[in-house]
Structure formats: structure tokens, C-alpha cells
Write a protein that holds these residues in place. Sequence first.
Motif, PDB file in Angstrom:
ATOM      1  N   GLN A  85       0.858  -1.183   0.000  1.00  0.00           N
ATOM      2  CA  GLN A  85       0.000   0.000   0.000  1.00  0.00           C
ATOM      3  C   GLN A  85       0.892   1.230   0.000  1.00  0.00           C
ATOM      4  OE1 GLN A  85      -3.533  -0.309   0.215  1.00  0.00           O
ATOM      5  NE2 GLN A  85      -3.593   1.849  -0.341  1.00  0.00           N
ATOM      6  N   LEU A  86       0.733   2.078  -1.020  1.00  0.00           N
ATOM      7  CA  LEU A  86       1.517   3.297  -1.119  1.00  0.00           C
ATOM      8  C   LEU A  86       0.596   4.494  -0.981  1.00  0.00           C
ATOM      9  CD1 LEU A  86       3.738   2.360  -4.202  1.00  0.00           C
ATOM     10  CD2 LEU A  86       4.288   2.071  -1.775  1.00  0.00           C
ATOM     11  N   THR A  87       1.150   5.610  -0.596  1.00  0.00           N
ATOM     12  CA  THR A  87       0.370   6.842  -0.503  1.00  0.00           C
ATOM     13  C   THR A  87       1.006   7.903  -1.392  1.00  0.00           C
ATOM     14  OG1 THR A  87       1.651   7.598   1.410  1.00  0.00           O
ATOM     15  CG2 THR A  87      -0.359   6.356   1.862  1.00  0.00           C
ATOM     16  N   GLY A  88       0.178   8.816  -1.846  1.00  0.00           N
ATOM     17  CA  GLY A  88       0.678   9.904  -2.682  1.00  0.00           C
ATOM     18  C   GLY A  88      -0.065   9.984  -3.986  1.00  0.00           C
ATOM     19  N   ARG A  89       0.501  10.733  -4.914  1.00  0.00           N
ATOM     20  CA  ARG A  89      -0.094  10.847  -6.246  1.00  0.00           C
ATOM     21  C   ARG A  89       0.166   9.554  -7.016  1.00  0.00           C
ATOM     22  NH1 ARG A  89      -1.588  16.006  -7.494  1.00  0.00           N
ATOM     23  NH2 ARG A  89      -0.837  17.654  -6.110  1.00  0.00           N
TER      24      ARG A  89
END
Length: 301
Positions: A85-89
Motif C-alpha cells: 500500500q503506497l500513498t501519494g499521487r
Amino acid sequence: MPRTVTVGLDGSSESLAAAEWAAREARLRALQVRLVNVWESAPDPIAQAPLLGGETHQHWSERIPREAAEGVRARHPGIDVTTEQLTGRPAEALLKAADDAELLVLGTRGLSGVGGFMVGSVGLAVVAHAGRPVVFVRAGEQAADEHLMDPSGIPSAVAPFRPVVVGLDTTGPDATLIGFAFEAAFLRATALRVVHSWNEPPYVAYGLPPDLEMNAALAAREAAAVTDALRPWREKYPAVEVIEDTLSGKAANHLVDASREASLVVVGRRARRATLGAHIGPVTHAVLHHSTAPVAVVPHP
């Protein structure tokens, strides 16, 4: 970190098709599958809504790769599948994830009625800047679509693979692009169809009668250039049957036509910076939007 076939997953039918393609490719390459979902924080009005808050959004985002991984493991036993799970644009996060991948695989919507792709803004941003090959897979893509018909005329994933198609520019044949295409054909135990196009003489545009002798000489020269560019690769991959197609006209049209009988279409993207940033080039752009087979875009100098 081990090399992986990394998939950008958002829960859509096209991204799930990409995950399935990635699992099949990972088996061919003996690699791990990495399912990546990018969670972009919800805007304040949504985050403050009682039923659509940020925590709820994140909860659903976390379910996407977990449930997809369970399905991939069930349908492809023996394939090592991890989730992240990654966050950001999304585009920025996927570009970073691609750095550690052998391939990055993205799903894209099919053009209704005529096949082909509808590549979104995130996909175009990723492919324009990625330092690793990016593969686009249409929604609804099935394993059998990449294979020949069985003896009874029914699509079958156990039949031999259709050929791999690669577009070749003899003015600057790149080893990264050609090597990727040969390896893809070798892994699939299928033929490699090399498509090279050349421009007709300028007089054609003025409606003048064709000079058959000149056309024949041009065709022979272009065919010889293709043969010369491929000679060391034929020696490196003697098991791969190579079909050389040297055709006059627009390269994009020939590649799209060839995609109808292909398991994979391989095109290049020059890894360079223009005034307005990276771009993918008109031929690759056209193939991305109109190919009926999965498309691998390989960056090269």
C-alpha cells in the motif's frame, strides 16, 4: 529487493486483468508478483463526510490488493505474490515502484467495439517517465487471447503462443528494445515478428507514376538493414524463429495490423527530455491506443 513483475492495482476490471497477465508473465520469468495500490488522501470535503471519510476510503483501498492477491494465488499456485500500500499521487508512486521492478504492468480500458486501448492520464504519465518497461493490458484480456486456436478451432491457453511483434527503427536499432523482444519470444517459445516501415519516395505525394525500379531498390536496402540489425540477436537466440516484415507506409498502421495476431507488441520510447518534458512519440502513442494485444513500452537511450 528481488526483481518483480509489479502491478498498479485499483480494483477496476482492467487492473485485475493486468494482475492476471502479470502472474502469467511472472511464471515465464520465474519472478515474484508485487501488487501495488496507491492511496491518495481524500479531499477535505470527502474526508469529513460521515459515510465517505478518509478512513473508509483507505479501508477500501487496503482491501483491493489483499483480495486481488488471494485470487491470484488461488488461480496461479506456486507464484509468490506480495502486496504493498503506497500513498501519494498515483503516477509518482507508480514510477517509484517501477524502479525496483523488472516490469510494471497497468490495466487500461478497452475501446468499445473495435478492441484497442483507452490509456488514461496516469498511464500516459507513467509510461512517459518510467525507467523500466511498462506493459498495458486491456480489460477482459484472457490467457487464451495470447495463444493460437487449438486443433478444433477453439481459443486455448494450452495452445502455442501467438508471435511477439516488435517495431524496429533501423536508423538507431537499440539493444534494450531488441533484447526485450527476443527474450519475450524465447520465453513464450514462439516466433518474433519484426516490423520495419520505410517512407515511399516524395514523388508519390504528387500523384506521379511509381518508379518500380527505385521502389525495389529502396525495399531491398531497407530489408538488408533489418537483417543486419538482427544478425547478432539471431545468433544469441537461435531457437527463436524470426519473421522480417519490411513494409512501406506508416509504422503505426503496420504494428496495429500485426497486433491482431500477436501475443505481445513491443515498442520503444526514447528516454530523453524535450522542452516540455518526456514524451512517448507518435508511433508508440498510436499503438498504445489501437493495439488489440498487450503492449510493452521499452525505454531506451
